[in-house]
Design an enzyme around this catalytic site. Sequence first.
Site, PDB file in Angstrom:
ATOM      1  N   ASP A 154      -9.022   0.729   1.690  1.00  0.00           N
ATOM      2  CA  ASP A 154      -9.117   1.152   0.284  1.00  0.00           C
ATOM      3  C   ASP A 154     -10.475   0.779  -0.304  1.00  0.00           C
ATOM      4  O   ASP A 154     -11.094   1.565  -1.010  1.00  0.00           O
ATOM      5  CB  ASP A 154      -8.005   0.505  -0.554  1.00  0.00           C
ATOM      6  CG  ASP A 154      -6.640   1.106  -0.230  1.00  0.00           C
ATOM      7  OD1 ASP A 154      -6.597   2.015   0.616  1.00  0.00           O
ATOM      8  OD2 ASP A 154      -5.637   0.690  -0.813  1.00  0.00           O
ATOM      9  N   THR A 186      -3.070   6.032  -3.943  1.00  0.00           N
ATOM     10  CA  THR A 186      -1.908   6.689  -3.313  1.00  0.00           C
ATOM     11  C   THR A 186      -0.631   6.428  -4.112  1.00  0.00           C
ATOM     12  O   THR A 186       0.206   7.311  -4.254  1.00  0.00           O
ATOM     13  CB  THR A 186      -1.702   6.173  -1.877  1.00  0.00           C
ATOM     14  OG1 THR A 186      -1.859   4.764  -1.889  1.00  0.00           O
ATOM     15  CG2 THR A 186      -2.702   6.776  -0.954  1.00  0.00           C
ATOM     16  N   THR A 187      -0.499   5.194  -4.653  1.00  0.00           N
ATOM     17  CA  THR A 187       0.706   4.874  -5.418  1.00  0.00           C
ATOM     18  C   THR A 187       0.712   5.665  -6.723  1.00  0.00           C
ATOM     19  O   THR A 187       1.712   6.272  -7.096  1.00  0.00           O
ATOM     20  CB  THR A 187       0.755   3.361  -5.719  1.00  0.00           C
ATOM     21  OG1 THR A 187       0.434   2.656  -4.527  1.00  0.00           O
ATOM     22  CG2 THR A 187       2.116   2.931  -6.185  1.00  0.00           C
ATOM     23  N   ASP A 223       0.867  -1.173   0.000  1.00  0.00           N
ATOM     24  CA  ASP A 223       0.000   0.000   0.000  1.00  0.00           C
ATOM     25  C   ASP A 223       0.910   1.231   0.000  1.00  0.00           C
ATOM     26  O   ASP A 223       1.650   1.458   0.956  1.00  0.00           O
ATOM     27  CB  ASP A 223      -0.885  -0.030   1.258  1.00  0.00           C
ATOM     28  CG  ASP A 223      -1.813   1.165   1.323  1.00  0.00           C
ATOM     29  OD1 ASP A 223      -1.912   1.871   0.303  1.00  0.00           O
ATOM     30  OD2 ASP A 223      -2.424   1.409   2.374  1.00  0.00           O
TER      31      ASP A 223
END
Length: 548
Positions: free
Chosen positions: A395, A96-97, A63
């Site tokens: 998520d 987020t990545t 994550d």
Amino acid sequence: MMGGGQPIIVLNQNTKRESGRKVQVQNINAGKMIADVIRTCLGPRSMLKMLMDPMGGIVMTNDGNAILREITVQHPAAKHMIEIARTQDEEVGDGTTSVVILAGEMLAVAEQFLEHKMHPVVIIQAYRQALEDSINILREQLSVPVDINSEEQMVDVIKSCIGTKFMGQYADLACSIALRAVKTITTEQDGHKEIDVKKWARIEKIPGGTIEDCQVLNGIMVNKDVTHQKMKRRIENPRIILLDCPLEYKKGESQTNVEITAETDFTKMLEIEEEHVKSMCADLIALQPDLVITEKGVSDLAQHYLVKAGITCIRRVKKSDNNRLARACGATIANRTEELKEEDVGTGAGLFEIKKIGDDYFTFITECKDPKACTILLRGPSKDILNEVERNLHDALGVARNLVLEPFLVPGGGAVEMAVSHVLQEKAKTVSGVKQWPYTALGQALEVIPRTLAQNCGANIIRLLTALRAKHASGETFWGVNGESGELSDMRQLKIWEPLAVKLQVFKTSVETAVLLLRIDDIVSGSKKKNEDAGPQGEMPMDDGGMA
């Protein structure tokens, strides 16, 4: 030093100052470095990172947000990159990545223009214009409406979001958990939906059992046991009173002095205490509840009266749990027992029981008629796995929430980035002047997402991207990279979708970050001399964003 104790930065030979091109290049390198760290964490074939914290604890996750939270960096620009992953996570809970990889790439493509002496403000104007255009393209050309009431469609979307995570193999279970939780806590006021996942959906992790045992309770679970052994441990259709006050005599603060002259005075004091507790219990017993839950303590005497009246009591429950209980069973939390009325009693719960799981006792208040709060119970072999499941579920909950609030989808697998990239590069031809180059470059920067996906599953990157560009040039906007096999696929057939809200936020945050870092042309760190022979103190490390 100033009066308020704040250091002033004085520019002398002792102050460290870097400016102009050098700082911009450093900032770009720091951004690229952070993006490289989590580049391998994108897509279904993503790698895990093993992080060790100073205390010796270990976290294993893919994550992006969790990884960046644990990293310690010195460079201020790198710190800012880490901050955007947190913003993305708090705002929409997913992507987020992607947001860090995109921001890093947008900075990287700007480097060539800075070398050619183009002013950062020109690059920034082009980036802002490209962002506006890409948001319009996303909204008008690429988004597909989704039917929130169709469980099948919703599950497909959530599945594609957690397919890349550890819980991928239990995707169906995770999707149904996220959907149920979000549907449970959705409230509507004046046509405006409110979904606060953090506040009303509590995730409880209990090691033991299998991952298949995870479930959403239609009610609340609290890690508490009854205060007295003789109290009932199972009640059907309980009448519940929630309190925010202690059921014991209020002691004075530490500075209270009591002088006792006669022997009878002490007995009198005790009697007053007992009377006070007795009257509080009488107020409760008058409403005939089956269950009393308080956030504070309960004295032995109060327990005695409650046991006699056949009332079960639970004490020292967290405030947040009490608020959830109030929403689930329809009770009102009372601050004083004298003010309790019949309508404050919660009757919405169908069952109260205490179960022993492992070594601990847990209170379950379930089968609620219309709970607007819930507990998600996670079971699994070990603590590490449970923590990873919780991150993935976070998520999934974010995705479900975004869909309910904004029911539009865009294709995943890098298809949407490629489509926007293609349109931007076409539009760039109509942009006049020097701005055309950074505008085109931003379009090309978006290709980093399909490129990284291809890279992570070991495909031939150049061949794949050329074929993908050709597909999009011929107008097939739903084609992207299949992250499992590394081939080109139609995302509609693979059912890989992403919520529009997440994509919009990714684009906005990444462009704004790139813009912000490009505007910095000076880093000044003040330092004061302690001794003449000692080196300068408190300098900001000016390395190229090296990781500690």
